[in-house]
Design a protein around this motif. Sequence first.
Motif, PDB file in Angstrom:
ATOM      1  N   LEU B 118      -8.790 -19.357  40.363  1.00  0.00           N
ATOM      2  CA  LEU B 118      -8.263 -18.459  40.090  1.00  0.00           C
ATOM      3  C   LEU B 118      -8.496 -16.545  41.554  1.00  0.00           C
ATOM      4  O   LEU B 118      -9.204 -16.808  42.161  1.00  0.00           O
ATOM      5  CB  LEU B 118      -8.502 -17.780  38.456  1.00  0.00           C
ATOM      6  CG  LEU B 118      -9.436 -16.827  38.276  1.00  0.00           C
ATOM      7  CD1 LEU B 118      -9.335 -15.438  37.376  1.00  0.00           C
ATOM      8  CD2 LEU B 118     -10.827 -17.503  37.617  1.00  0.00           C
ATOM      9  N   GLN B 119      -7.149 -16.256  41.805  1.00  0.00           N
ATOM     10  CA  GLN B 119      -6.591 -15.313  42.104  1.00  0.00           C
ATOM     11  C   GLN B 119      -6.446 -14.051  41.993  1.00  0.00           C
ATOM     12  O   GLN B 119      -6.564 -13.317  40.856  1.00  0.00           O
ATOM     13  CB  GLN B 119      -5.886 -15.780  43.213  1.00  0.00           C
ATOM     14  CG  GLN B 119      -7.059 -16.766  44.229  1.00  0.00           C
ATOM     15  CD  GLN B 119      -5.999 -16.790  45.913  1.00  0.00           C
ATOM     16  OE1 GLN B 119      -5.149 -16.384  46.109  1.00  0.00           O
ATOM     17  NE2 GLN B 119      -6.996 -17.753  46.430  1.00  0.00           N
ATOM     18  N   CYS B 120      -4.721 -14.166  41.060  1.00  0.00           N
ATOM     19  CA  CYS B 120      -4.070 -13.206  40.623  1.00  0.00           C
ATOM     20  C   CYS B 120      -4.196 -13.029  38.933  1.00  0.00           C
ATOM     21  O   CYS B 120      -4.341 -12.412  37.826  1.00  0.00           O
ATOM     22  CB  CYS B 120      -2.695 -13.283  41.063  1.00  0.00           C
ATOM     23  SG  CYS B 120      -1.780 -14.093  40.041  1.00  0.00           S
ATOM     24  N   GLY B 121      -4.669 -14.845  38.628  1.00  0.00           N
ATOM     25  CA  GLY B 121      -4.684 -14.565  37.473  1.00  0.00           C
ATOM     26  C   GLY B 121      -3.709 -15.836  36.604  1.00  0.00           C
ATOM     27  O   GLY B 121      -4.735 -15.268  35.135  1.00  0.00           O
ATOM     28  N   PHE B 122      -2.849 -14.116  37.050  1.00  0.00           N
ATOM     29  CA  PHE B 122      -1.700 -15.005  36.059  1.00  0.00           C
ATOM     30  C   PHE B 122      -1.716 -16.447  35.673  1.00  0.00           C
ATOM     31  O   PHE B 122      -1.475 -16.646  34.278  1.00  0.00           O
ATOM     32  CB  PHE B 122      -0.346 -14.819  36.364  1.00  0.00           C
ATOM     33  CG  PHE B 122       1.252 -14.370  35.621  1.00  0.00           C
ATOM     34  CD1 PHE B 122       1.029 -13.413  35.491  1.00  0.00           C
ATOM     35  CD2 PHE B 122       1.773 -15.665  35.542  1.00  0.00           C
ATOM     36  CE1 PHE B 122       2.180 -13.380  34.359  1.00  0.00           C
ATOM     37  CE2 PHE B 122       2.794 -15.964  34.611  1.00  0.00           C
ATOM     38  CZ  PHE B 122       2.620 -14.208  33.985  1.00  0.00           C
ATOM     39  N   CYS B 123      -1.693 -17.506  36.060  1.00  0.00           N
ATOM     40  CA  CYS B 123      -1.785 -18.787  35.429  1.00  0.00           C
ATOM     41  C   CYS B 123      -3.029 -19.187  34.723  1.00  0.00           C
ATOM     42  O   CYS B 123      -2.613 -20.273  34.124  1.00  0.00           O
ATOM     43  CB  CYS B 123      -1.267 -19.701  36.908  1.00  0.00           C
ATOM     44  SG  CYS B 123      -3.109 -19.927  37.853  1.00  0.00           S
ATOM     45  N   CYS B 156       0.327 -23.204  40.156  1.00  0.00           N
ATOM     46  CA  CYS B 156      -0.182 -21.793  40.691  1.00  0.00           C
ATOM     47  C   CYS B 156       0.120 -21.176  42.161  1.00  0.00           C
ATOM     48  O   CYS B 156       0.316 -22.187  42.829  1.00  0.00           O
ATOM     49  CB  CYS B 156      -1.110 -21.932  40.665  1.00  0.00           C
ATOM     50  SG  CYS B 156      -2.385 -20.445  41.441  1.00  0.00           S
ATOM     51  N   ARG B 157       0.654 -19.756  41.580  1.00  0.00           N
ATOM     52  CA  ARG B 157       1.300 -19.457  43.267  1.00  0.00           C
ATOM     53  C   ARG B 157       0.323 -19.259  44.298  1.00  0.00           C
ATOM     54  O   ARG B 157       0.035 -18.309  45.446  1.00  0.00           O
ATOM     55  CB  ARG B 157       2.247 -18.252  43.211  1.00  0.00           C
ATOM     56  CG  ARG B 157       3.719 -18.460  42.366  1.00  0.00           C
ATOM     57  CD  ARG B 157       4.208 -19.510  43.275  1.00  0.00           C
ATOM     58  NE  ARG B 157       4.581 -20.953  42.738  1.00  0.00           N
ATOM     59  CZ  ARG B 157       5.903 -21.377  42.708  1.00  0.00           C
ATOM     60  NH1 ARG B 157       6.966 -20.422  43.760  1.00  0.00           N
ATOM     61  NH2 ARG B 157       5.614 -22.663  42.160  1.00  0.00           N
ATOM     62  N   CYS B 158      -1.052 -19.226  43.890  1.00  0.00           N
ATOM     63  CA  CYS B 158      -2.336 -18.516  44.451  1.00  0.00           C
ATOM     64  C   CYS B 158      -3.329 -19.142  45.392  1.00  0.00           C
ATOM     65  O   CYS B 158      -3.003 -19.249  46.353  1.00  0.00           O
ATOM     66  CB  CYS B 158      -3.181 -17.024  44.265  1.00  0.00           C
ATOM     67  SG  CYS B 158      -1.864 -15.706  43.079  1.00  0.00           S
ATOM     68  N   THR B 159      -3.688 -20.204  45.041  1.00  0.00           N
ATOM     69  CA  THR B 159      -5.055 -20.368  44.943  1.00  0.00           C
ATOM     70  C   THR B 159      -4.816 -21.819  45.489  1.00  0.00           C
ATOM     71  O   THR B 159      -5.676 -21.955  47.040  1.00  0.00           O
ATOM     72  CB  THR B 159      -6.134 -21.059  43.909  1.00  0.00           C
ATOM     73  OG1 THR B 159      -5.092 -21.939  43.125  1.00  0.00           O
ATOM     74  CG2 THR B 159      -6.043 -20.284  42.834  1.00  0.00           C
TER      75      THR B 159
HETATM   76  S1  FES Z   1      -4.340 -16.916  40.584  1.00  0.00           S
HETATM   77 FE1  FES Z   1      -2.370 -16.277  40.646  1.00  0.00          FE
HETATM   78  S2  FES Z   1      -1.248 -17.307  39.894  1.00  0.00           S
HETATM   79 FE2  FES Z   1      -2.866 -19.106  39.701  1.00  0.00          FE
END
Ligand code: FES
Lengths: 300, 191
Positions: B118-123, B156-159
Amino acid sequence: MKPPAFAYHAPPDLDTAVDLLAELGEDGKVLAGGQSLVPMMNLRLATPAALVDISRLGELGDLEVADDAVTLGAGVTSERLRTDDTATAAIPLLRQALDHVAHPVIRNRGTAVGSLVHADPAAELPAVLALLDGSVVLRSRDGTRRVVGSELFLGPLESDVRPEELATEVVFPIPPARTGTAFHELARRHGDYALAGVAVRVGLDADLRIDTARAAFIGVADRPVVIDVGAALAGQHHDALDTADAVGHARARLDPRDDIHATGAYRRHLAGVLLGRALEEAARRAATTDPTTPTAEEAT
Amino acid sequence: MTSELTTDDPTDVRELTRERLHEVTVTVNGLPRSATVPPRRLLSDLLRHDLRLTGTHVGCEHGVCGACTVLLDGAPVRSCLTFAVAVDGREITTVEGLAAEDGTLHPVQQAFHDHHGLQCGFCTPGFVMSACGYLAAHPDAEDDGEIRAEMAGNLCRCTGYAGILAAVKQAAAVLRDTGADPRQRHRPDAS
Ligand code: FES
Ligand SMILES: Cc1cc2nc3c(=O)[nH]c(=O)nc-3n(C[C@H](O)[C@H](O)[C@H](O)COP(=O)(O)OP(=O)(O)OC[C@H]3O[C@@H](n4cnc5c(N)ncnc54)[C@H](O)[C@@H]3O)c2cc1C
Ligand code: FES
């Protein structure tokens, strides 16, 4: 977005459910797994005044495999069907198609019958129904009727199910021996609706040469398109197919439209490529079905 | 539940289409919880607004992103595509129901932490719940392709997904060792 306001009914049995649908008429809608209806309500594309939830009706939960057909009630989820070894051994095309339907988490709620009634032009199961000449049983307060194969599909998201009718079950006939099937599609991301796809069934004669071949295409018209390509393949040996004529025959009969996802020309090209692959795979599979079981002609 | 025909004249469509409030009771993470809600209340909003369990996230509200995934009677489902009234009487597990009482992370959560899943953790709550459902049904999960296919319903938009894939594999191995059911609250002393 949030869904609009509606009244919720969870009838205790089928009779009450069809009574409710009769009384509600155009104001009512059946709620099955909700995996198509709820997104449409959240997007305000559907605004039913009342929902009749059939998910608690135990009567609709049967999944039966007989000698000649697989029958499933409207409560059976796509994932339960996909992972039922007996049903998918009897009709491998069910699993071949369901592997492409959405994701496991969606299939855990979405029903097979709901997918047929929903009649998305890019959905997989409508092609299976059309190709196998399966039938859907519709019940209303006035009695029951049966709709066979492609006749269920009237247009995009439009099936031959009246507001007062409840689809109680679908019957998929088991194809004869020496029949092979395959399902091929291309989607941008795994689990998305396909840009184009095709379900194929191929029947071999006693010498393992092509006897019959039919294809049902999805994503290329406002409903599944069934095309008989048997004449273009008849007599060819199962493991040395030349599919060029069959592909040409099918492409000449498809006229997909352009949309934001792909041009019509690309879709027609793609449909042909997928057809060629699916025919080869289905023919190979047909040859490996148990050769000691009689073909349809021998059996009759 | 008040879903029976409650009108004397069943032909009165106005009565049958009138929005009523329903008393809904669900077991959430082992505890019975009730709320009075209109039928249009999504399970995701029952959890977040009525029950104040904001661990379950809401991204798209049409089934595509997977952020809202919870377990319903042990199977992962989209809470944004489920009406709360329709699951009256049933059992829900959310991401709040995983870590041990003392705060020790559940093996799936720990694996996401270990592998930068995870990065932002939203997903993340959605991924974690999907993974718990998946690993309960497929404890032998090991194959990259299969894990990708099974987890493909979450975005997931980040990882870039590599860390998530590694996390699911680690969690599968840990769970195989301990034999724990990933849908249950973690019990660190039980292994
Ligand atoms: S950690 Fe940011 S959308 Fe998956
Ligand atoms: C992210 C996402 C991806 C998806 N991808 C695919 C895909 O790739 N391929 C695919 O085929 N589908 C896909 N779907 C749709 C999914 O398969 C649906 O579950 C299915 O199409 C509808 O089944 P349901 O039980 O959820 O029906 P519901 O959503 O409950 O109902 C759909 C419609 O059918 C009617 N209906 C349902 N059951 C009956 C019945 N027994 N009698 C009368 N009317 C009835 C309802 O009134 C409604 O109009 C996807 C869905 C999502 C959310
Ligand atoms: S919020 Fe439910 S799938 Fe995106």
